[in-house]
Design a protein around this motif. Structure first.
Motif, PDB file in Angstrom:
ATOM      1  N   ARG A 146     -26.499  -3.596 -22.652  1.00 32.16           N
ATOM      2  CA  ARG A 146     -25.042  -3.166 -22.661  1.00 32.16           C
ATOM      3  C   ARG A 146     -24.723  -3.568 -24.074  1.00 32.16           C
ATOM      4  O   ARG A 146     -24.175  -2.745 -24.759  1.00 32.16           O
ATOM      5  CB  ARG A 146     -24.202  -3.726 -21.806  1.00 32.16           C
ATOM      6  CG  ARG A 146     -24.482  -3.159 -20.231  1.00 32.16           C
ATOM      7  CD  ARG A 146     -23.281  -3.395 -19.557  1.00 32.16           C
ATOM      8  NE  ARG A 146     -23.214  -4.854 -19.046  1.00 32.16           N
ATOM      9  CZ  ARG A 146     -22.401  -5.439 -18.049  1.00 32.16           C
ATOM     10  NH1 ARG A 146     -21.942  -4.688 -17.491  1.00 32.16           N
ATOM     11  NH2 ARG A 146     -22.375  -6.718 -18.096  1.00 32.16           N
ATOM     12  N   SER A 147     -25.152  -4.745 -24.518  1.00 30.84           N
ATOM     13  CA  SER A 147     -24.820  -5.222 -26.133  1.00 30.84           C
ATOM     14  C   SER A 147     -25.422  -4.080 -27.166  1.00 30.84           C
ATOM     15  O   SER A 147     -24.845  -3.982 -28.046  1.00 30.84           O
ATOM     16  CB  SER A 147     -25.224  -6.673 -26.424  1.00 30.84           C
ATOM     17  OG  SER A 147     -26.537  -6.693 -26.263  1.00 30.84           O
ATOM     18  N   ALA A 148     -26.454  -3.810 -26.925  1.00 31.09           N
ATOM     19  CA  ALA A 148     -27.374  -2.999 -27.701  1.00 31.09           C
ATOM     20  C   ALA A 148     -26.631  -1.502 -27.714  1.00 31.09           C
ATOM     21  O   ALA A 148     -26.440  -0.841 -28.896  1.00 31.09           O
ATOM     22  CB  ALA A 148     -28.930  -2.875 -27.256  1.00 31.09           C
ATOM     23  N   LEU A 149     -26.179  -1.242 -26.434  1.00 31.68           N
ATOM     24  CA  LEU A 149     -25.617   0.254 -26.463  1.00 31.68           C
ATOM     25  C   LEU A 149     -24.245  -0.077 -27.334  1.00 31.68           C
ATOM     26  O   LEU A 149     -23.892   0.785 -28.083  1.00 31.68           O
ATOM     27  CB  LEU A 149     -25.275   0.370 -25.174  1.00 31.68           C
ATOM     28  CG  LEU A 149     -24.056   1.457 -24.715  1.00 31.68           C
ATOM     29  CD1 LEU A 149     -24.562   2.824 -25.491  1.00 31.68           C
ATOM     30  CD2 LEU A 149     -23.858   1.794 -23.146  1.00 31.68           C
ATOM     31  N   VAL A 150     -23.502  -1.057 -27.025  1.00 34.82           N
ATOM     32  CA  VAL A 150     -22.078  -1.498 -27.735  1.00 34.82           C
ATOM     33  C   VAL A 150     -22.358  -1.306 -29.040  1.00 34.82           C
ATOM     34  O   VAL A 150     -21.655  -0.728 -29.885  1.00 34.82           O
ATOM     35  CB  VAL A 150     -21.470  -2.483 -27.414  1.00 34.82           C
ATOM     36  CG1 VAL A 150     -20.145  -2.583 -28.045  1.00 34.82           C
ATOM     37  CG2 VAL A 150     -20.903  -2.266 -25.791  1.00 34.82           C
ATOM     38  N   LEU A 255     -16.734  -6.147 -29.945  1.00 36.10           N
ATOM     39  CA  LEU A 255     -17.366  -6.253 -28.588  1.00 36.10           C
ATOM     40  C   LEU A 255     -18.617  -6.608 -28.518  1.00 36.10           C
ATOM     41  O   LEU A 255     -18.935  -7.296 -27.359  1.00 36.10           O
ATOM     42  CB  LEU A 255     -16.662  -4.947 -27.981  1.00 36.10           C
ATOM     43  CG  LEU A 255     -17.049  -4.853 -26.774  1.00 36.10           C
ATOM     44  CD1 LEU A 255     -16.443  -5.659 -25.755  1.00 36.10           C
ATOM     45  CD2 LEU A 255     -16.715  -3.341 -26.112  1.00 36.10           C
ATOM     46  N   SER A 256     -19.649  -5.971 -29.138  1.00 34.16           N
ATOM     47  CA  SER A 256     -21.083  -6.100 -29.136  1.00 34.16           C
ATOM     48  C   SER A 256     -21.270  -7.709 -29.061  1.00 34.16           C
ATOM     49  O   SER A 256     -22.313  -7.952 -28.162  1.00 34.16           O
ATOM     50  CB  SER A 256     -21.677  -5.470 -30.139  1.00 34.16           C
ATOM     51  OG  SER A 256     -21.289  -5.770 -31.565  1.00 34.16           O
ATOM     52  N   ALA A 257     -20.838  -8.509 -29.989  1.00 37.90           N
ATOM     53  CA  ALA A 257     -21.064  -9.796 -30.141  1.00 37.90           C
ATOM     54  C   ALA A 257     -20.765 -10.424 -28.838  1.00 37.90           C
ATOM     55  O   ALA A 257     -21.330 -11.555 -28.157  1.00 37.90           O
ATOM     56  CB  ALA A 257     -20.376 -10.554 -31.181  1.00 37.90           C
ATOM     57  N   GLU A 263     -24.614 -11.693 -22.055  1.00 37.96           N
ATOM     58  CA  GLU A 263     -25.688 -11.430 -21.552  1.00 37.96           C
ATOM     59  C   GLU A 263     -26.714 -12.677 -21.836  1.00 37.96           C
ATOM     60  O   GLU A 263     -27.591 -12.998 -20.990  1.00 37.96           O
ATOM     61  CB  GLU A 263     -26.214 -10.454 -22.227  1.00 37.96           C
ATOM     62  CG  GLU A 263     -25.632  -8.971 -21.810  1.00 37.96           C
ATOM     63  CD  GLU A 263     -26.191  -7.933 -22.454  1.00 37.96           C
ATOM     64  OE1 GLU A 263     -25.948  -6.721 -22.096  1.00 37.96           O
ATOM     65  OE2 GLU A 263     -26.766  -7.861 -23.910  1.00 37.96           O
ATOM     66  N   SER A 264     -26.209 -13.474 -22.897  1.00 34.59           N
ATOM     67  CA  SER A 264     -27.329 -14.679 -22.978  1.00 34.59           C
ATOM     68  C   SER A 264     -27.148 -15.630 -22.009  1.00 34.59           C
ATOM     69  O   SER A 264     -27.852 -16.772 -21.524  1.00 34.59           O
ATOM     70  CB  SER A 264     -27.193 -15.232 -24.340  1.00 34.59           C
ATOM     71  OG  SER A 264     -25.661 -16.072 -24.216  1.00 34.59           O
ATOM     72  N   GLU A 265     -26.155 -15.738 -21.138  1.00 33.34           N
ATOM     73  CA  GLU A 265     -25.791 -16.622 -19.976  1.00 33.34           C
ATOM     74  C   GLU A 265     -25.603 -17.793 -20.555  1.00 33.34           C
ATOM     75  O   GLU A 265     -25.575 -18.886 -19.986  1.00 33.34           O
ATOM     76  CB  GLU A 265     -27.101 -16.670 -19.208  1.00 33.34           C
ATOM     77  CG  GLU A 265     -26.977 -15.294 -18.379  1.00 33.34           C
ATOM     78  CD  GLU A 265     -28.360 -15.257 -17.386  1.00 33.34           C
ATOM     79  OE1 GLU A 265     -29.022 -16.259 -16.973  1.00 33.34           O
ATOM     80  OE2 GLU A 265     -28.817 -14.150 -16.825  1.00 33.34           O
ATOM     81  N   MET A 279     -16.540  -5.052 -17.855  1.00 34.98           N
ATOM     82  CA  MET A 279     -17.408  -4.651 -18.824  1.00 34.98           C
ATOM     83  C   MET A 279     -17.787  -3.314 -18.345  1.00 34.98           C
ATOM     84  O   MET A 279     -18.058  -1.995 -19.407  1.00 34.98           O
ATOM     85  CB  MET A 279     -18.559  -5.310 -19.146  1.00 34.98           C
ATOM     86  CG  MET A 279     -18.302  -6.911 -19.542  1.00 34.98           C
ATOM     87  SD  MET A 279     -17.510  -6.796 -21.042  1.00 34.98           S
ATOM     88  CE  MET A 279     -18.211  -5.653 -22.102  1.00 34.98           C
ATOM     89  N   ASP A 280     -18.054  -2.921 -17.438  1.00 33.16           N
ATOM     90  CA  ASP A 280     -18.572  -1.555 -16.719  1.00 33.16           C
ATOM     91  C   ASP A 280     -17.507  -0.706 -16.739  1.00 33.16           C
ATOM     92  O   ASP A 280     -17.614   0.602 -17.167  1.00 33.16           O
ATOM     93  CB  ASP A 280     -18.966  -1.775 -14.993  1.00 33.16           C
ATOM     94  CG  ASP A 280     -20.289  -2.385 -14.953  1.00 33.16           C
ATOM     95  OD1 ASP A 280     -21.201  -2.663 -15.847  1.00 33.16           O
ATOM     96  OD2 ASP A 280     -20.571  -3.018 -13.809  1.00 33.16           O
TER      97      ASP A 280
END
Length: 291
Positions: A146-150, A255-257, A263-265, A279-280
């Motif tokens: 999702r981060s790549a998409l944003v 937002l992507s950051a 996602e990095s947990e 987020m969804d």
């Protein structure tokens, strides 16, 4: 006469005595430390344990310093430099990497990473994950996360025309509970107010005699176009996004950051369902943007 107490022998001359010391299995000399060990094993153990000796036990070789010894280990042995342990072969070394909590190791790629978050990012990359996150903008693009998409949307790379300002507008409109945003830093974030982005534009007046100078950070650019690209970036935007992890609170300009951070947990916030549902919901709204 000279007596060797250890061997209970006498020698007529000093030369004969020293010859005996050099040749006898009862005498194992460390010349550097002037120590005499009763066994060869004892001498080797001294070389291994002493910080004065740069000694490879496997090869029975001495080296001039720690860096030289480490280079030898790198070339000749299966060793873990972080733990300073030598293994019989690469299979043992890889198993050590896999089991040790001190190492962040991707077994399929046989690659070490500097941190758990870096390993997680690698495992979430296209190397290990399919591109199954579809772009809601209708351009047909698919991404591994999702981060790549944003980031794709924020960069204006989508054929739909969605850009960073539009992404921020959607977040302002739908994140009414401020799950991922800081209301104190949102411009026009209240009900009924204008939903606007601050846009900085430089003119020829920014020329300082040597280049075009940013009036916010004083960075000098060789061209006016370069300066305006700098001003159009998130560099001088407010950090409106915030991680709500109990021990985190890290802030982000885009937002992507924030999504990449989740996602990095790294801080464990990804385990909370309300964050994932937020987020969804936001990503679902991106496809409804009209221009």
């Amino acid at each position: 006469m000279t007596e060797c107490n250890r061997c209970n022998r006498y020698f007529n001359t000093s030369n004969a005595y020293y010859q005996h010391i050099a040749n006898s299995a009862n005498h194992n000399i460390c010349d550097a430390c002037n120590l005499d060990f009763t066994t060869w094993t004892g001498l080797k153990e001294h070389w291994v344990q002493s910080t004065r000796h740069m000694y490879c036990q496997q090869c029975n070789e001495h080296y001039g310093g720690r860096a030289e010894l480490d280079r030898h280990y790198d070339v000749a042995h299966s060793w873990c430099s972080a733990c300073r342990v030598i293994f019989t072969n690469d299979i043992g070394l890889k198993e050590h990497y896999r089991q040790s909590p001190l190492h962040h190791y991707c077994q399929p790629c046989n690659k070490l990473f500097g941190s758990a978050s870096n390993l997680t990012s690698h495992l979430n990359s296209s190397t290990h994950r399919p591109k199954d996150v579809a772009c809601p903008g209708g351009c047909g693009g698919k991404f591994v996360s999702r981060s790549a998409l944003v980031l794709h949307l924020e960069n204006g790379a989508c054929a739909s025309g969605i850009n960073r300002n539009m992404v921020n507008r959607v977040v302002r409109q739908y994140d009414t509970s401020n799950i991922i945003t800081d209301p104190a830093r949102l411009i026009g974030g209240g009900p009924g107010t204008a939903q606007q982005e601050v846009t900085y534009i430089a003119t020829a007046a920014s020329w300082n005699g040597q280049g075009f100078q940013c009036y916010l950070c004083n960075k000098v650019h060789s061209s006016l176009r370069g300066l305006n690209q700098h001003l159009a970036s998130p560099k001088h935007q407010d950090e409106i996004y915030v991680c709500r992890g109990s021990a985190c609170g890290q802030r982000f300009r885009v937002l992507s950051a924030l999504v990449a951070h989740i996602e990095s947990e790294k801080c464990g916030i990804s385990k909370f369902r309300y964050v994932q549902s937020t987020m969804d919901s936001l990503l679902g709204q991106m496809g409804r943007l009209t221009f």
